[in-house]
Design a protein around this motif. Structure first.
Motif, mmCIF file in Angstrom:
data_model
loop_
_atom_site.group_PDB
_atom_site.id
_atom_site.type_symbol
_atom_site.label_atom_id
_atom_site.label_comp_id
_atom_site.label_asym_id
_atom_site.label_seq_id
_atom_site.Cartn_x
_atom_site.Cartn_y
_atom_site.Cartn_z
ATOM 1 N N ARG A 59 0.856 -1.186 0.000
ATOM 2 C CA ARG A 59 0.000 0.000 0.000
ATOM 3 C C ARG A 59 0.892 1.236 0.000
ATOM 4 O O ARG A 59 2.083 1.150 0.245
ATOM 5 N N GLU A 60 0.296 2.382 -0.247
ATOM 6 C CA GLU A 60 1.106 3.600 -0.292
ATOM 7 C C GLU A 60 1.507 4.052 1.112
ATOM 8 O O GLU A 60 0.761 3.874 2.076
ATOM 9 N N ILE A 61 2.688 4.629 1.195
ATOM 10 C CA ILE A 61 3.166 5.226 2.445
ATOM 11 C C ILE A 61 3.225 6.728 2.205
ATOM 12 O O ILE A 61 3.962 7.200 1.344
ATOM 13 N N VAL A 62 2.405 7.467 2.947
ATOM 14 C CA VAL A 62 2.194 8.873 2.639
ATOM 15 C C VAL A 62 2.518 9.747 3.840
ATOM 16 O O VAL A 62 2.010 9.520 4.941
ATOM 17 N N ILE A 63 3.365 10.737 3.639
ATOM 18 C CA ILE A 63 3.620 11.715 4.706
ATOM 19 C C ILE A 63 2.444 12.692 4.740
ATOM 20 O O ILE A 63 2.154 13.361 3.755
ATOM 21 N N LYS A 64 1.773 12.737 5.896
ATOM 22 C CA LYS A 64 0.552 13.534 6.041
ATOM 23 C C LYS A 64 0.831 14.864 6.723
ATOM 24 O O LYS A 64 0.194 15.865 6.445
ATOM 25 N N ILE A 65 1.779 14.824 7.671
ATOM 26 C CA ILE A 65 2.019 16.013 8.490
ATOM 27 C C ILE A 65 3.486 16.056 8.925
ATOM 28 O O ILE A 65 4.082 15.016 9.206
ATOM 29 N N ILE A 66 4.029 17.258 8.899
ATOM 30 C CA ILE A 66 5.430 17.472 9.280
ATOM 31 C C ILE A 66 5.493 18.535 10.361
ATOM 32 O O ILE A 66 4.857 19.586 10.228
ATOM 33 N N ALA A 67 6.240 18.265 11.419
ATOM 34 C CA ALA A 67 6.477 19.295 12.436
ATOM 35 C C ALA A 67 7.944 19.688 12.425
ATOM 36 O O ALA A 67 8.820 18.818 12.438
ATOM 37 N N ASP A 68 8.187 20.973 12.356
ATOM 38 C CA ASP A 68 9.570 21.474 12.428
ATOM 39 C C ASP A 68 9.523 22.910 12.944
ATOM 40 O O ASP A 68 8.546 23.632 12.712
ATOM 41 N N ARG A 69 10.599 23.288 13.653
ATOM 42 C CA ARG A 69 10.651 24.662 14.152
ATOM 43 C C ARG A 69 10.740 25.664 13.016
ATOM 44 O O ARG A 69 10.247 26.766 13.089
ATOM 45 N N ASP A 70 11.427 25.239 11.934
ATOM 46 C CA ASP A 70 11.609 26.127 10.786
ATOM 47 C C ASP A 70 10.436 25.932 9.815
ATOM 48 O O ASP A 70 10.518 25.194 8.842
ATOM 49 N N LEU A 71 9.343 26.643 10.112
ATOM 50 C CA LEU A 71 8.105 26.447 9.354
ATOM 51 C C LEU A 71 8.276 26.766 7.879
ATOM 52 O O LEU A 71 7.752 26.063 7.010
#
Lengths: 438, 438
Positions: free
Chosen positions: A35-47
């Protein structure tokens, strides 16, 4: 089947690499994972940077808790590193029922046992291939590929920066400081390179491998750690003359009194394959009672090699996440309720052989004094070279290779030798490992 | 938890090794697998030997069907080998709902696709780590450790007998036949060594690795196979002079027109780690787009190294057998309904570079004739050595290294060169692979 949703904590070097490889090889990875592996959300200080990298369709936030608590996220990928917030985040993600993939070797070497226990209790997976030796699938080899074996020892070149420095010192005959500066310029060493050159990073990695190999809790505080900052090109050259190459090795070994766990510069025979691993590359030799010695080689760092391991873990979790939690591969290979309390022994008790180098006044009787001291500590000599003093000098270099002895004995002997009036300065002591198939 | 019960088909070298290691490391293996792994029944034609080995408490039979149909058996381990009865037995075991572990490379290289499809349909696992490179966990690395990558090529020393022969020929300057006899005496070569020295065994293994790496069906019949029987010590020596070592490699590579699948003696640069793998050892280099080149080294044969892989598969199946069959690791890494129809290309279409050696009458104009022919086929020359004729001889040896060209072009050029009246006998042609990280 519906995709597996990923929440990414931290989009630095490895995070960006993971993002890029997942995107580029999306179709092939989905064919493997089912199945697909999908990045949904990213958290980083450098928006701003994170938004620029993520493009449309991916939520970007500077609030890490938004990732952990996101109801659609199946796997949290922790690439923040360090011991500050990562531990709390991983434990919270586990408590939320998320699987976790992390590259955080410092964290796992100290708090791995606690984290794996929490994951086991909650029925989620914590995968960490990227924490040791970058792209080399060594965790998988230890945890799954060699499970038939009573493992005997592991010895690894597991810090590319240190290996690059030693390679350059040997090949170009340059002193440590010069090569370290070069490594910084090339981006192979951090501005503060202490973790790499003092052996701490290697100690994190060998601690994790020891736990998997021997079924013991992670015990970074028990590791003996010695870096490469005091190595000289003279010792590298003399070692070569004697058929050895000096490498910074992480070593763990099962002996009758317990487990050895140590990082230090080591003379190894030049004819061993691992002695010929040069530059920033990593290699790990694993000795099992059935398989004999096996070796694993590849890039130990870098954005995409490390991403290779992060994504392999994502595929693993995707392939196995629906399985009965009691029948998954345990994080440390051994079932968590079946860990052993075999102790990590102190460096004083370690048995190995030694390279010693000393400066002596060039007069008769010196060798007799030295060899008598060694004999008194039951240390026998394997080879000895005396280098004649240069013109205008009166000090000779004496190099001795010992047979096997105990660390505390060699240290006591060295103290006695240094107290001899004919010996100038300190005795250089470097450990030797044969790494043979016996 | 109740033990996992094993039925063993065949108790020859690998079977005995599996039995011995399972017994010796029983406690440690159980701590990893989460339950005991117990051999319940053994089938072998040699009942007496089997009984003697098994001791009490294990059923011994000469009826293989008794194993397959045994109601208590969870995993059937097929160590009979060959293409005669093994295929039928494995398919019947699958039909009975048994998981299967096999070391049968010949079978899988020809009938793997059919067997894996049957297993997938029935919801059981077929594991085969021991089929490729003995104790090295290379199947696991390809199938699970490197899943993030678009794999580009694999090159492996995957036949220990052939590698032993080449190592001895080089180190001792002996001819092929002499070393082959030695290998037979040492037990490294079978009485009929054709599978090893003709490259067939290596072709079985690279065929299986190609399927996993590229997500294609196994296609042994498409492999190009050339053994080491025609190699001379002269070519080994000249290769060394030019900075290369000759190894029998299994190679598979993804190119724009399809997949290369080939086994042949190959010049590789001496500075590559794999060039320094000597004796009966195996090593495989895998190149992925994210990870770069990785290398896996260890014993490629022998009772206990191969048993190490058989038992690792038993632990894997034990750890995963209760999992939802749709969420297990696919046998060929790719989901069985998502295999690719990318064709295996013919050897004629393969692009590589070449070492050529020929005997020429020592007269002017010879080099001009040869180089003109090569130029006509658009083959450019990388290096050339002319060895002066020995005293009392009038033939010079000419050695040419070409740049990249197409196999059919080099073959056509060789035919023209051989037709030159000044060229004596055949032109020796050995392929070159740089195996670099590009």
């Amino acid at each position: 089947m519906k995709p597996i949703n990923i929440g990414l904590l931290g989009i630095g070097t490895v995070g960006s690499g993971t993002f890029a490889v997942l995107k580029r090889n999306r179709e092939e990875i989905a064919r493997r994972a089912g199945r697909e592996i999908v990045i949904k959300i990213i958290a980083d200080r450098d928006l701003e940077k994170a938004r620029c990298l993520a493009g449309d369709g991916i939520v970007v936030t500077d609030n890490v808790y938004e990732v952990i608590e996101h109801p659609d996220i199946d796997i949290v990928v922790e690439l923040i590193g360090g011991l500050t917030i990562a531990r709390e985040l991983i434990l919270k993600a586990i408590a939320q029922g998320k699987h976790v993939v992390t590259a955080n070797k410092a964290l796992l070497a100290s708090y791995g046992t606690e984290i794996f226990a929490a994951a086991h209790e909650k029925g989620v997976m914590v995968a960490f291939e990227a924490a040791v030796a970058g792209g080399i699938p060594i965790i998988k080899a230890l945890r799954e590929g060699l499970t038939a074996n009573r493992l005997e020892w592991i010895a690894g070149i597991i810090n590319g920066t240190a290996n690059f420095i030693l390679s350059e010192m040997r090949e170009k005959g340059l002193p440590f400081e010069t090569v370290l500066d070069q490594a910084k310029q090339l981006g192979y060493a951090e501005a503060d390179p202490a973790y790499d050159i003092e052996g701490i990073d290697a100690a994190h990695k060998i601690t994790i491998m020891a736990a998997i190999a021997f079924g013991i809790p992670v015990q970074f505080d028990k590791a003996y750690i010695e870096g490469i900052t005091k190595l000289t090109r003279e010792d590298i050259r003399y070692a070569e003359e004697l058929g050895y190459r000096i490498k910074l090795l992480g070593i763990t070994k099962r002996v009758s009194s317990g487990i050895e766990l140590r990082v230090h510069p080591t003379l190894i025979p030049v004819r061993r394959l691992i002695a010929n691993v040069e530059g920033v590359m990593n290699a790990i030799v694993v000795k099992g009672d059935a398989v004999g010695t096996t070796l694993y080689y590849g890039a130990g760092a870098g954005a995409e090699p490390t991403a290779s391991s992060v994504i392999a873990d994502l595929v693993d979790v995707t392939r196995m996440h629906t399985a009965d939690p009691m029948h998954r591969v345990p994080s440390l290979s051994f079932q968590p309720d079946l860990l052993s309390d075999t102790p990590v022994i102190s460096m004083d008790e370690v048995e190995t052989s030694y390279y010693l180098r000393m400066h002596a006044v060039d007069q008769s009787g010196v060798l007799a004094d030295i060899t008598r001291i060694l004999a008194n500590f039951d240390i026998s000599i394997n080879a000895m070279i005396q280098k004649e003093p240069d013109e205008h000098e009166d000090k000779a270099s004496i190099i001795i290779l010992t047979h096997l002895t105990i660390e505390k004995n060699i240290n006591a002997a060295i103290a006695k030798i240094e107290a001899l009036p004919v010996i100038m300065g300190q005795v250089i002591r470097i450990r030797i490992e044969e790494l043979n198939n016996k």
